[in-house]
Design a protein around this motif. Structure first.
Motif, PDB file in Angstrom:
ATOM      1  N   LEU A 134       0.823  -1.209   0.000  1.00 14.95           N
ATOM      2  CA  LEU A 134       0.000   0.000   0.000  1.00 14.95           C
ATOM      3  C   LEU A 134       0.860   1.263   0.000  1.00 14.95           C
ATOM      4  O   LEU A 134       0.524   2.266  -0.630  1.00 14.95           O
ATOM      5  CB  LEU A 134      -0.922   0.011   1.226  1.00 14.95           C
ATOM      6  N   GLU A 135       1.995   1.209   0.713  1.00 16.45           N
ATOM      7  CA  GLU A 135       2.834   2.398   0.856  1.00 16.45           C
ATOM      8  C   GLU A 135       3.789   2.606  -0.324  1.00 16.45           C
ATOM      9  O   GLU A 135       4.352   3.693  -0.472  1.00 16.45           O
ATOM     10  CB  GLU A 135       3.651   2.297   2.156  1.00 16.45           C
ATOM     11  N   SER A 136       3.964   1.566  -1.168  1.00 19.28           N
ATOM     12  CA  SER A 136       4.968   1.644  -2.236  1.00 19.28           C
ATOM     13  C   SER A 136       4.767   2.824  -3.201  1.00 19.28           C
ATOM     14  O   SER A 136       5.760   3.438  -3.617  1.00 19.28           O
ATOM     15  CB  SER A 136       5.007   0.319  -3.006  1.00 19.28           C
ATOM     16  N   PRO A 137       3.526   3.199  -3.604  1.00 15.78           N
ATOM     17  CA  PRO A 137       3.406   4.330  -4.542  1.00 15.78           C
ATOM     18  C   PRO A 137       3.243   5.684  -3.847  1.00 15.78           C
ATOM     19  O   PRO A 137       3.107   6.703  -4.520  1.00 15.78           O
ATOM     20  CB  PRO A 137       2.135   3.977  -5.319  1.00 15.78           C
ATOM     21  N   LEU A 138       3.247   5.715  -2.510  1.00 16.97           N
ATOM     22  CA  LEU A 138       2.971   6.953  -1.784  1.00 16.97           C
ATOM     23  C   LEU A 138       4.240   7.783  -1.605  1.00 16.97           C
ATOM     24  O   LEU A 138       5.356   7.271  -1.623  1.00 16.97           O
ATOM     25  CB  LEU A 138       2.366   6.645  -0.411  1.00 16.97           C
ATOM     26  N   GLU A 139       4.041   9.062  -1.402  1.00 15.57           N
ATOM     27  CA  GLU A 139       5.150   9.958  -1.091  1.00 15.57           C
ATOM     28  C   GLU A 139       4.767  10.828   0.100  1.00 15.57           C
ATOM     29  O   GLU A 139       3.581  11.080   0.356  1.00 15.57           O
ATOM     30  CB  GLU A 139       5.520  10.830  -2.297  1.00 15.57           C
ATOM     31  N   LYS A 140       5.771  11.286   0.822  1.00 14.88           N
ATOM     32  CA  LYS A 140       5.528  12.100   2.008  1.00 14.88           C
ATOM     33  C   LYS A 140       5.118  13.506   1.597  1.00 14.88           C
ATOM     34  O   LYS A 140       5.732  14.116   0.718  1.00 14.88           O
ATOM     35  CB  LYS A 140       6.795  12.142   2.870  1.00 14.88           C
ATOM     36  N   LYS A 141       4.068  14.012   2.217  1.00 18.10           N
ATOM     37  CA  LYS A 141       3.621  15.378   1.948  1.00 18.10           C
ATOM     38  C   LYS A 141       4.148  16.299   3.061  1.00 18.10           C
ATOM     39  O   LYS A 141       5.342  16.496   3.169  1.00 18.10           O
ATOM     40  CB  LYS A 141       2.090  15.414   1.877  1.00 18.10           C
ATOM     41  N   ALA A 142       3.271  16.785   3.899  1.00 14.47           N
ATOM     42  CA  ALA A 142       3.681  17.650   5.010  1.00 14.47           C
ATOM     43  C   ALA A 142       3.393  16.954   6.331  1.00 14.47           C
ATOM     44  O   ALA A 142       2.303  16.400   6.521  1.00 14.47           O
ATOM     45  CB  ALA A 142       2.952  18.988   4.940  1.00 14.47           C
ATOM     46  N   GLY A 143       4.374  16.966   7.241  1.00 20.65           N
ATOM     47  CA  GLY A 143       4.168  16.370   8.551  1.00 20.65           C
ATOM     48  C   GLY A 143       3.947  14.874   8.472  1.00 20.65           C
ATOM     49  O   GLY A 143       4.782  14.129   7.955  1.00 20.65           O
ATOM     50  N   VAL A 144       2.786  14.425   8.973  1.00 23.14           N
ATOM     51  CA  VAL A 144       2.464  12.986   8.973  1.00 23.14           C
ATOM     52  C   VAL A 144       1.530  12.633   7.822  1.00 23.14           C
ATOM     53  O   VAL A 144       0.928  11.562   7.821  1.00 23.14           O
ATOM     54  CB  VAL A 144       1.826  12.578  10.325  1.00 23.14           C
ATOM     55  N   ASN A 145       1.407  13.512   6.847  1.00 21.55           N
ATOM     56  CA  ASN A 145       0.502  13.297   5.725  1.00 21.55           C
ATOM     57  C   ASN A 145       1.240  12.648   4.544  1.00 21.55           C
ATOM     58  O   ASN A 145       2.347  13.052   4.188  1.00 21.55           O
ATOM     59  CB  ASN A 145      -0.118  14.622   5.265  1.00 21.55           C
ATOM     60  N   TYR A 146       0.589  11.649   3.950  1.00 20.94           N
ATOM     61  CA  TYR A 146       1.138  10.929   2.807  1.00 20.94           C
ATOM     62  C   TYR A 146       0.064  10.819   1.730  1.00 20.94           C
ATOM     63  O   TYR A 146      -1.133  10.912   2.016  1.00 20.94           O
ATOM     64  CB  TYR A 146       1.603   9.527   3.209  1.00 20.94           C
ATOM     65  N   GLY A 147       0.502  10.622   0.487  1.00 20.11           N
ATOM     66  CA  GLY A 147      -0.444  10.483  -0.612  1.00 20.11           C
ATOM     67  C   GLY A 147       0.266  10.126  -1.897  1.00 20.11           C
ATOM     68  O   GLY A 147       1.503  10.084  -1.956  1.00 20.11           O
ATOM     69  N   PRO A 148      -0.481   9.881  -2.965  1.00 26.32           N
ATOM     70  CA  PRO A 148       0.137   9.583  -4.262  1.00 26.32           C
ATOM     71  C   PRO A 148       0.851  10.814  -4.813  1.00 26.32           C
ATOM     72  O   PRO A 148       0.597  11.934  -4.358  1.00 26.32           O
ATOM     73  CB  PRO A 148      -1.071   9.183  -5.131  1.00 26.32           C
ATOM     74  N   PRO A 149       1.731  10.625  -5.798  1.00 27.21           N
ATOM     75  CA  PRO A 149       2.494  11.753  -6.342  1.00 27.21           C
ATOM     76  C   PRO A 149       1.595  12.882  -6.854  1.00 27.21           C
ATOM     77  O   PRO A 149       0.557  12.634  -7.471  1.00 27.21           O
ATOM     78  CB  PRO A 149       3.277  11.121  -7.503  1.00 27.21           C
ATOM     79  N   GLY A 150       2.030  14.112  -6.586  1.00 31.24           N
ATOM     80  CA  GLY A 150       1.305  15.285  -7.068  1.00 31.24           C
ATOM     81  C   GLY A 150      -0.101  15.376  -6.503  1.00 31.24           C
ATOM     82  O   GLY A 150      -0.323  15.171  -5.310  1.00 31.24           O
ATOM     83  N   THR A 151      -1.049  15.650  -7.385  1.00 38.57           N
ATOM     84  CA  THR A 151      -2.454  15.764  -6.964  1.00 38.57           C
ATOM     85  C   THR A 151      -3.288  14.588  -7.477  1.00 38.57           C
ATOM     86  O   THR A 151      -4.505  14.675  -7.557  1.00 38.57           O
ATOM     87  CB  THR A 151      -3.048  17.079  -7.508  1.00 38.57           C
ATOM     88  N   LYS A 152      -2.625  13.486  -7.816  1.00 44.45           N
ATOM     89  CA  LYS A 152      -3.333  12.347  -8.384  1.00 44.45           C
ATOM     90  C   LYS A 152      -4.181  11.625  -7.351  1.00 44.45           C
ATOM     91  O   LYS A 152      -3.930  11.697  -6.145  1.00 44.45           O
ATOM     92  CB  LYS A 152      -2.340  11.362  -9.008  1.00 44.45           C
ATOM     93  N   GLN A 153      -5.211  10.919  -7.850  1.00 47.26           N
ATOM     94  CA  GLN A 153      -6.066  10.079  -7.023  1.00 47.26           C
ATOM     95  C   GLN A 153      -5.638   8.629  -7.230  1.00 47.26           C
ATOM     96  O   GLN A 153      -5.595   8.146  -8.360  1.00 47.26           O
ATOM     97  CB  GLN A 153      -7.542  10.258  -7.424  1.00 47.26           C
TER      98      GLN A 153
END
Length: 296
Positions: A134-153
């Motif tokens: 689950l974490e393999s395509p995610l990237e760190k955003k700000a603080g403890v927030n993570y998500g996919p690259p850029g603004t992608k869904q």
């Protein structure tokens, strides 16, 4: 709603609905499941009218092409809607009914604003390895927030959801991880023991209720829109395999091309005869005939 133990629950629901809602004038042909309300005309319209023709290119893998039918048109409508709403949706049906093919057909046509990750569960899938995937395509955003690259869904496609083994407490830890993520929007870093908020993600799941665990944790399933997917009808099977066979026979002369329909009719009749004659029992548990046998 599908057939089980010789009882067609879909037909029973159709009769009950028409008997109790007499003021609603549904077309007489077919069942209530064959129609939807067109928002532009406010009239009932058959799902079959939403089916678009596709062309098969000889030599290309059959698994790469999704052939829409009247049955899948309705399911695809709800799949499209739930993906647009960023809500989880689950397809439940027997082996070989086309659940995985339906979802993959949708994921292959996603816009550039979306990305997908396919995950197939098995008996030995555990929560630790599942979380790493689950974490393999995610990237760190700000603080403890993570998500996919850029603004992608990011869409997680979880196949065979009910396959992981149950622990001593009759629960499956990978399923509990999905429930935690959907319910609370986070999971935990297993090294630092800190919270990870994971956003811009959603889940699409498929499972076969006759294989693996027969019951999925209701605390997870309540979060999904669950849709039953039944075995395609004879007309739909003809439409699916005619697409592939017609595309393949285009490289031969006209006499050979004309044999395509007869070959399909004979194959479908034989498959239906075999499936009804050799029924699955406790002794002959391997008697399971699906559309995969036709495809091979």
């Amino acid at each position: 709603l599908c057939e089980k133990d010789g009882i067609n629950y879909r037909q029973n629901f159709d009769k009950w609905w028409k008997r109790n809602w007499t003021t609603v004038k549904i077309p007489g042909k077919g069942t209530v499941f064959d129609y939807f309300v067109n928002p532009k005309t406010s009239k009932f319209q058959p799902w079959a009218e939403l089916v678009t023709d596709v062309t098969y290119i000889p030599g290309s893998p059959m698994a790469k092409l999704f052939v829409p039918t009247a049955e899948t048109a309705s399911l695809k409508f709800f799949l499209d809607m739930m993906i647009d709403l960023k809500k989880p949706v689950m397809f439940v049906g027997g082996s070989g009914v086309g659940k995985t093919q339906l979802v993959r057909g949708k994921l292959d046509t996603l816009s550039e604003d979306h990305m997908s990750l396919g995950i197939s569960f098995n008996y030995f899938t555990d929560a630790i390895s599942f979380q790493k995937v689950l974490e393999s395509p995610l990237e760190k955003k700000a603080g403890v927030n993570y998500g996919p690259p850029g603004t992608k869904q990011l869409i997680y496609f979880v196949d065979d959801l009910n396959m992981p083994k149950l622990d001593a407490y009759e629960t499956a830890m990978p399923i509990s991880l999905i429930r935690q993520h959907l319910g609370w929007g986070h999971w935990f870093d297993r090294t630092k023991l800190t919270q990870k908020n994971v956003g811009n993600t959603q889940y699409v799941a498929c499972m076969n209720p006759t294989a693996g665990s027969f019951v999925v944790n209701p605390r997870l399933q309540r979060l999904f829109m669950t849709l039953a997917m039944d075995f395609p009808g004879q007309d739909s099977l003809m439409q699916i395999y005619r697409t592939f066979l017609t595309g393949h026979l285009k490289q031969f002369n006209t006499d050979v091309q004309e044999l395509g329909t007869k070959i399909l009719q004979a194959a479908l009749a034989l498959h239906d005869k075999v499936a009804t004659t050799f029924r699955k029992t406790a002794v002959n548990f391997h008697y399971e005939f699906t559309v995969r046998h036709l495809a091979q």
